[in-house]
Design an enzyme around this catalytic site. Sequence first.
Site: not given
Length: 130
Positions: A43, A45, A54, A56
């Site tokens: 992830n 941010e 994210c 994934e």
Amino acid sequence: MVTHDELVEMARDAQENAYAPYSGFPVGAALLTADGRVFTGVNVENASYGLSVCAERNAVARAVDAGSRDFVALAVVTDSEEPTMPCGVCRQVLWEFSRDLAVVIEGRNGRRVETTIAELFPMPFTSFES
Ligand code: THU
């Protein structure tokens, strides 16, 4: 072929590089493709929180960028005690590329959830028959 154990370990290694200063919730993912390649993701941010991406979806982006779209298995790891499931947005994105994806999730207590994208995302949005 890469085992689920190995995939979890690769997700755990990747998690070290997560950029999660705002949530304090680092996530690592490892995506196995049909041709035997593994693409990791973490992830990432941002100070503008809503821009965070994210683990994934970052793994998916790396795989697609490298020409791999046929996903076989995904491992996701966090520092939570219990395994935490992929968010709804990531489920939709994974579904786009694989209707038959094994999903393996581990938290810190070592308990593993083995599921599938079909189980996690039973009523997908599809704009047309695909
Ligand atoms: N996060 C993921 O990386 N994957 C998920 O499936 C759920 C949430 C990230 C987003 C954010 O950086 C942090 O975890 C807390 O929500």
